[in-house]
Design a protein around this motif. Sequence first.
Motif, PDB file in Angstrom:
ATOM      1  N   ASN A 297       0.829  -1.214   0.000  1.00  0.00           N
ATOM      2  CA  ASN A 297       0.000   0.000   0.000  1.00  0.00           C
ATOM      3  C   ASN A 297       0.857   1.256   0.000  1.00  0.00           C
ATOM      4  O   ASN A 297       0.535   2.232  -0.666  1.00  0.00           O
ATOM      5  CB  ASN A 297      -0.946  -0.004   1.206  1.00  0.00           C
TER       6      ASN A 297
ATOM      7  N   THR B 293       0.880   4.120  -2.926  1.00  0.00           N
ATOM      8  CA  THR B 293       0.653   5.527  -2.564  1.00  0.00           C
ATOM      9  C   THR B 293       1.822   6.392  -3.028  1.00  0.00           C
ATOM     10  O   THR B 293       1.620   7.467  -3.597  1.00  0.00           O
ATOM     11  CB  THR B 293       0.465   5.670  -1.031  1.00  0.00           C
TER      12      THR B 293
ATOM     13  N   THR C  16       1.657   9.418  -5.960  1.00  0.00           N
ATOM     14  CA  THR C  16       1.943  10.820  -5.639  1.00  0.00           C
ATOM     15  C   THR C  16       3.114  11.382  -6.442  1.00  0.00           C
ATOM     16  O   THR C  16       3.256  12.589  -6.566  1.00  0.00           O
ATOM     17  CB  THR C  16       2.238  10.985  -4.128  1.00  0.00           C
TER      18      THR C  16
END
Length: 79
Positions: A69, A73, A77
């Motif tokens: 995860n 992420t 970004t």
Amino acid sequence: MSVRAGRVEFTSFLPENTQAAIIQPIGSKGVLIAASNTQRGFTRLDQAWASTIADKLDASLEATEDSKNSEVTAASTTT
């Protein structure tokens, strides 16, 4: 852990002549199944071992999931 009478529902999942089984949850992700060909083939130490292994597997699965995860992420970004 509780001791239950044999259940015919499990015969398709366990080896022939299974006389005892430990079915230990691994968090909410799955189960650890250990079988023996002797009645009451698991001691309290075996049961504790299965519980400890299941806890370690759960922690490893959680860590792996958290790591994946974090990578997703971070990738989302930076793009």
